[in-house]
Design an enzyme around this catalytic site. Sequence first.
Site, short mmCIF file in Angstrom:
data_model
loop_
_atom_site.label_atom_id
_atom_site.label_comp_id
_atom_site.label_asym_id
_atom_site.label_seq_id
_atom_site.Cartn_x
_atom_site.Cartn_y
_atom_site.Cartn_z
N HIS B 208 -80.20 0.92 0.27
CA HIS B 208 -81.66 0.98 0.33
C HIS B 208 -82.16 2.35 0.75
O HIS B 208 -83.33 2.66 0.61
CB HIS B 208 -82.19 -0.13 1.24
N SER B 212 -80.95 2.16 -5.73
CA SER B 212 -80.02 1.78 -6.78
C SER B 212 -79.82 2.91 -7.78
O SER B 212 -80.77 3.62 -8.11
CB SER B 212 -80.56 0.57 -7.54
N LYS B 235 -83.69 -11.70 -12.64
CA LYS B 235 -82.49 -11.28 -13.39
C LYS B 235 -81.22 -11.66 -12.62
O LYS B 235 -80.26 -12.14 -13.22
CB LYS B 235 -82.55 -9.77 -13.62
N ASP B 236 -81.23 -11.44 -11.30
CA ASP B 236 -80.06 -11.80 -10.49
C ASP B 236 -79.80 -13.30 -10.53
O ASP B 236 -78.65 -13.74 -10.62
CB ASP B 236 -80.26 -11.35 -9.04
N GLU B 279 -50.57 -13.09 -6.20
CA GLU B 279 -51.77 -13.55 -6.89
C GLU B 279 -52.18 -12.51 -7.92
O GLU B 279 -51.88 -11.32 -7.78
CB GLU B 279 -52.90 -13.72 -5.86
#
Lengths: 169, 419
Positions: B208, B212, B235-236, B279
């Site tokens: 922040h 972004s 959108k998220d 894994e």
Amino acid sequence: MSEQELEDRERRDFLGKVTAAVGGAGAAAACWPFISSMNPATNVLSKATTEIELSMIPEGETKTVSWQGKPVFVVHRSPDQIAAMSKSNSRIDPQPDEERAKKSEWLVVVGICTHLGCVPNKTDKGWSCPCHGSEYDLSGRVLKGPAPKNLELPPYDFVADDKLLIGKT
Amino acid sequence: MARLVISWIDRRFPLTKFIKHELTEYPTPRNLNYWWNFGFLAGFVLVLQIISGVFLAMHYKPDALLAFASIEHIMREVNYGWLLRYLHSTGASAFFVVIFIHMARTLYYGTYRAPRELMWWTGQVLLVLLMATAFMGYLLPWGQMSYWGAQVITNLFGATPMIGDEVVVWLRGDFVVGDATINRFFVLHFLFPFLICGMVLIHLVALHYVRSSNPSGFNLDAKDNIPFHPYFTTKDLFGLGVFLVIFCFFVFFYPEFFIESENNIPADPLNTPAHIVPEWYFLPFYAILRAIPDMLGGVVAMVLSILIFTAMPYLDRSKIPGGSRYRPAYRILFYVFVVNVAVLAYVGAQPPTDAMTLLGRIATFIYFGVFLLLPFLSKHEEKWLLERGLSREVLDLIEGEESHERRRKATARREETKR
């Protein structure tokens, strides 16, 4: 999308609210498995009932058995005791002796003091709680406080002549 | 009523201001594509893992004698225990899928560059914490794969010069992986997610502050930023819906897809399974470990293969932003790297035959080669691109960024004089 549709605030608000409601309902439903997982598991539930051979308890004797992890007092009462109990009563939580025992020679009560959950000790007259001094008679009725209520009666049934099933009626 | 409560709080705590500043009105580049969804998804999976993990911990027993049976108890007797466990086991894999894509996006668009180096580095710390958490969690079911995986990985620390053996015994609290090990792994597996949460907080504060990044690689003009809400919340959430469809498909229809069947056999310290594999998310690194014939060398190479990402802001010397978008040579390098990681993962899953060892060595060479080639390649590419002339689109963006920079400096100066 036309200008008019964009400006239709009511429609927009409605869609927003419906979306929030559906999403909220979904989130709430998704909480259920988590909450449910904290309830007793099936292996715990399988201990929900206890079966006892009554022939093991001679007249005048008391046997303490575990039902769902709780102590249950099973008392084989003598005719004298039954007679005494059907005459007396509790002043704090009155209840006739006939309602306290399905078969009068067998008293089945949960052995947890109704005050704060200690296990009362057997005395000649009935039980006495070591924690705060509450006293119960041979019908499990409270004679002396601070306990507010009689000893709880578990659900039970005589599945055979000498077989008692606690936890289910 | 609600308004009264909020205004009461606002006089004592910057609640409304915070939400406005950091969420609803938070300016976000309007050109973010779906690759920018994965940070949010990683946060979601973290929360899901913590919740499902806490509820599993209510039924699990971290004890060498009881652990395996307590997993069976969870699967058979606890209400929805199977769901909790499959959410958690599938969630672990989902976490790595999301994080690997999140990292690949950063590499593809070159967004690790200034001023976002700290985003990239806190992200690296998060990756290492995530790997440690996943590794320790994998021991807890106390199956054969759990046990021998932990035995092998703790043995790696035996490569420590001088005090290797002591370090291994110290880590295990026993001469082999045992009761002490499972108990401490459980405690640390519970603790680490909270360290991750703290690191995520730092990651977000840094985000922040620098804002972004976006696919263009340039800082956009203010007019090209839009409020986070409703545009990116929507959108998220849409991305979350798509993610959950795929995630639930595995949880409900193929829950054992990510679980090695060998792990359904209780741990046996006297009997190693014929073919142990880690894994899937550790496979590329495991392949690098096996590619080096020397034990210490292998461990160092494996550690380096993770830590080398840290150097990216310095290895990439091109001034042209946008990563692969405006830089064809960088793009080729990116795809070579991704395919090469897939090859390493494949090699890591195979038994170590001669052919596989050779393939693993070639892929390891390419893995590090890509990083070492980057400084030279990026410099030459920049020269080549500038000589060829940049496209109108890029020039406009550069101009936009410069005016953005000028305005930012002007505002800073004004505020300086005001004071």
